[in-house]
Every structure is written in structure tokens, then in C-alpha cells.
Scaffold this active site. Structure first.
Site, PDB file in Angstrom:
ATOM      1  N   ASP A   1       4.659   3.786   6.079  1.00  0.00           N
ATOM      2  CA  ASP A   1       4.058   3.626   7.410  1.00  0.00           C
ATOM      3  C   ASP A   1       5.011   3.007   8.413  1.00  0.00           C
ATOM      4  OD1 ASP A   1       4.000   0.980   6.105  1.00  0.00           O
ATOM      5  OD2 ASP A   1       2.891   0.357   7.881  1.00  0.00           O
TER       6      ASP A   1
ATOM      7  N   ASP B   1      14.541  -1.196  -0.201  1.00  0.00           N
ATOM      8  CA  ASP B   1      15.372  -1.331   1.002  1.00  0.00           C
ATOM      9  C   ASP B   1      16.206  -2.608   0.903  1.00  0.00           C
ATOM     10  OD1 ASP B   1      16.424  -1.126   3.551  1.00  0.00           O
ATOM     11  OD2 ASP B   1      14.588  -1.721   4.575  1.00  0.00           O
TER      12      ASP B   1
ATOM     13  N   PHE C   1      14.825   4.469   9.222  1.00  0.00           N
ATOM     14  CA  PHE C   1      13.429   4.107   8.979  1.00  0.00           C
ATOM     15  C   PHE C   1      12.609   5.376   8.815  1.00  0.00           C
ATOM     16  CE2 PHE C   1       9.180   2.560   9.725  1.00  0.00           C
ATOM     17  CZ  PHE C   1       9.189   1.393   8.976  1.00  0.00           C
ATOM     18  N   VAL C   2      11.978   5.522   7.663  1.00  0.00           N
ATOM     19  CA  VAL C   2      11.237   6.752   7.367  1.00  0.00           C
ATOM     20  C   VAL C   2       9.741   6.487   7.226  1.00  0.00           C
ATOM     21  CG1 VAL C   2      13.178   7.937   6.286  1.00  0.00           C
ATOM     22  CG2 VAL C   2      11.714   6.476   4.894  1.00  0.00           C
TER      23      VAL C   2
ATOM     24  N   LYS D   1       0.808  -1.202   0.000  1.00  0.00           N
ATOM     25  CA  LYS D   1       0.000   0.000   0.000  1.00  0.00           C
ATOM     26  C   LYS D   1       0.848   1.262   0.000  1.00  0.00           C
ATOM     27  CE  LYS D   1      -2.185  -1.588   3.724  1.00  0.00           C
ATOM     28  NZ  LYS D   1      -3.065  -1.702   4.903  1.00  0.00           N
TER      29      LYS D   1
ATOM     30  N   ARG E   1       1.028   7.269   7.259  1.00  0.00           N
ATOM     31  CA  ARG E   1       1.016   7.254   5.783  1.00  0.00           C
ATOM     32  C   ARG E   1       0.568   8.598   5.212  1.00  0.00           C
ATOM     33  NH1 ARG E   1       1.766   2.008   3.806  1.00  0.00           N
ATOM     34  NH2 ARG E   1       0.830   0.321   5.004  1.00  0.00           N
TER      35      ARG E   1
ATOM     36  N   LYS F   1      17.299   2.963  -0.453  1.00  0.00           N
ATOM     37  CA  LYS F   1      18.206   2.881   0.702  1.00  0.00           C
ATOM     38  C   LYS F   1      19.262   1.836   0.385  1.00  0.00           C
ATOM     39  CE  LYS F   1      15.251   2.222   4.367  1.00  0.00           C
ATOM     40  NZ  LYS F   1      14.776   2.095   5.756  1.00  0.00           N
TER      41      LYS F   1
ATOM     42  N   ASP G   1       7.365   2.420  -3.299  1.00  0.00           N
ATOM     43  CA  ASP G   1       7.677   3.519  -2.378  1.00  0.00           C
ATOM     44  C   ASP G   1       9.158   3.513  -2.010  1.00  0.00           C
ATOM     45  OD1 ASP G   1       7.468   1.159  -0.894  1.00  0.00           O
ATOM     46  OD2 ASP G   1       6.186   1.998   0.666  1.00  0.00           O
TER      47      ASP G   1
HETATM   48  P1  IMP Z   1      12.307  -4.311   1.023  1.00  0.00           P
HETATM   49  O1  IMP Z   1      11.575  -5.555   0.632  1.00  0.00           O
HETATM   50  O2  IMP Z   1      13.107  -4.506   2.274  1.00  0.00           O
HETATM   51  O3  IMP Z   1      13.121  -3.688  -0.081  1.00  0.00           O
HETATM   52  O4  IMP Z   1      11.270  -3.233   1.486  1.00  0.00           O
HETATM   53  C1  IMP Z   1      10.214  -2.890   0.739  1.00  0.00           C
HETATM   54  C2  IMP Z   1       9.044  -2.542   1.621  1.00  0.00           C
HETATM   55  O5  IMP Z   1       9.400  -2.444   3.004  1.00  0.00           O
HETATM   56  C3  IMP Z   1       8.521  -1.195   1.246  1.00  0.00           C
HETATM   57  O6  IMP Z   1       7.571  -1.288   0.227  1.00  0.00           O
HETATM   58  C4  IMP Z   1       7.978  -0.683   2.561  1.00  0.00           C
HETATM   59  O7  IMP Z   1       6.642  -1.079   2.715  1.00  0.00           O
HETATM   60  C5  IMP Z   1       8.829  -1.332   3.626  1.00  0.00           C
HETATM   61  N1  IMP Z   1       9.922  -0.453   4.118  1.00  0.00           N
HETATM   62  C6  IMP Z   1      11.243  -0.591   3.939  1.00  0.00           C
HETATM   63  N2  IMP Z   1      11.922   0.420   4.506  1.00  0.00           N
HETATM   64  C7  IMP Z   1      10.992   1.230   5.056  1.00  0.00           C
HETATM   65  C8  IMP Z   1      11.068   2.475   5.777  1.00  0.00           C
HETATM   66  O8  IMP Z   1      12.120   3.079   6.023  1.00  0.00           O
HETATM   67  N3  IMP Z   1       9.878   2.980   6.171  1.00  0.00           N
HETATM   68  C9  IMP Z   1       8.674   2.398   5.923  1.00  0.00           C
HETATM   69  N4  IMP Z   1       8.563   1.253   5.237  1.00  0.00           N
HETATM   70  C10 IMP Z   1       9.713   0.672   4.812  1.00  0.00           C
HETATM   71 MG    MG Z   2       5.086  -0.901   4.435  1.00  0.00          MG
END
Ligand code: IMP
Ligand code: MG
Length: 180
Positions: free
Chosen positions: A159, A101, A152-153, A42, A165, A129, A98
Site C-alpha cells: 500500500d 526494505d 516505492f511499489v 497487513k 493493496r 529491495k 511482502d
Molecule cells: P522495512 O522494515 O523497511 O524492511 O519495510 C517493511 C515494510 O515496509 C513492509 O512490510 C511494507 O509494509 C513497507 N514497505 C517497504 N517498502 C515498501 C514499498 O516499496 N511499498 C509499500 N510498502 C513498503
Molecule cells: Mg505497509
């Protein structure tokens, strides 16, 4: 709500300017391609709504909803909660996210969509990131709004446990807000 924010990382104005630039770039590169913008729910909804309104050509919208997160830690276990509603075979597809990470979500989404045989598949993420990246993730964003430090943002769609959000900017949470 704002009392929980330690610092504003990206202001509304900075985000607006950058989203306009990305929208212009996508409009040029996909002018006659009728791309399908796939939003990963979302967290992307705010960015998604802003970017598609900067896109000047014809386009179609679709969404996926995958899940892996609990709190601030990625588990790496992905489930498709909602798949696409359109057929993307032979179509030009741009994934909108969004934040990139660990890369778990985008890696999963990318390969899930690639298996549906699109004509092309690219990734556009508002935030990247790079320090958070898990070893072995080979995909890279094709379009990035901002590269940010490993913090963490929240806000602008992002969220913490479904809160924040609707903040119009991207900010860093105060540590005490994690425990409230
Ligand atoms: P990844 O799978 O670790 O790359 O992260 C992707 C998902 O993790 C994003 O779509 C977010 O929903 C969540 N996420 C990762 N880092 C953050 C953050 O700093 N703040 C909020 N949500 C995050
Ligand atoms: Mg999330």
C-alpha cells in the site's frame, strides 16, 4: 486507480509463476514438518493466500501485526499490535513478508519469534529491495520472490497510505500520486 501507476513492475502472470515455484520449493523442504506460516500483516495477505494454496503438505497459519510505517519512510520504531495466537516452541516456522526494505520490520519480527524457541526459523519474502537495507541488518531472506530496484511499489497487498493493496500486479506509483 490505475491512472496513478507509472509502470507495472511485475505482472499478474510473473507473480503467479514465481509464487508457484516458491510454493513447490517450500512443499519439498517442509513436506513432513507441519510448518507454521507466520504472516506479517497487513501487506502480506495477498501473497500469503496465494503461497499457502501452493503448499502441498500439512501446515498451520498464524499472523503478527507490527507497525512502524507512516507514508513511505520507515521510522524503525516497532510495536507489536498483534502477537501470535499459537505456541511455536519446537516448531518449524516460516515468516512470510511482502517486502524486505530497510530490514527493520523483519529484523524485529525475526528476533521476536526466535525468542519463542522455534525448532527452525526462516524468512520468505515476495520482494527484496537490497538497496534499501539499513546498515547493521544481518538477517537475510531464505526465500525471495523477486529482487527489485529501490522504488516505492504498490499492489498485490502493498500500500501507500492504505491505498492500492487490491491491485493484482506490483507497480510503481506516479510521483503526483503521493501528493493527492
Ligand atoms: P522495512 O522494515 O523497511 O524492511 O519495510 C517493511 C515494510 O515496509 C513492509 O512490510 C511494507 O509494509 C513497507 N514497505 C517497504 N517498502 C515498501 C514499498 O516499496 N511499498 C509499500 N510498502 C513498503
Ligand atoms: Mg505497509
Amino acid at each position: 486507480m490505475e491512472k496513478d501507476i507509472q509502470k507495472i513492475l511485475l505482472t499478474q502472470e510473473q507473480i503467479r509463476t514465481r509464487v508457484e515455484e516458491l510454493g513447490k520449493q517450500l512443499s519439498e523442504e517442509y513436506a513432513d514438518k507441519n510448518p507454521i506460516f507466520v504472516g506479517v500483516l497487513k501487506g502480506v495477505v495477498v501473497f500469503y493466500a496465494d503461497i499457502i494454496r501452493q503448499f502441498t503438505g500439512q501446515c498451520q497459519l498464524d499472523f503478527m501485526w507490527i507497525s512502524s510505517y507512516a507514508g513511505t519512510e520507515s521510522t524503525g520504531n516497532m510495536v507489536v499490535k498483534k502477537d501470535l495466537s499459537s505456541d511455536i516452541k519446537g516448531r518449524h516456522v516460516v515468516i512470510l513478508e511482502d517486502i524486505f526494505d530497510t530490514g527493520n520490520s523483519l529484523d524485529f519480527t525475526y528476533h521476536h519469534l526466535l525468542a519463542k524457541e522455534p525448532a527452525s526459523l526462516k524468512i520468505c519474502t515476495l520482494l527484496d529491495k537490497p538497496e534499501g537495507r539499513k546498515a547493521g541488518i544481518t538477517i537475510k531472506p531464505d526465500y525471495t520472490g523477486f529482487v527489485i530496484p529501490n522504488e516505492f511499489v504498490v499492489g498485490y497487498g502493498l500500500d501507500f497510505n492504505e491505498h492500492y493493496r487490491n491491485l493484482p500486479y506490483v507497480g510503481v506509483l506516479k510521483p503526483e500520486a503521493y501528493n493527492s
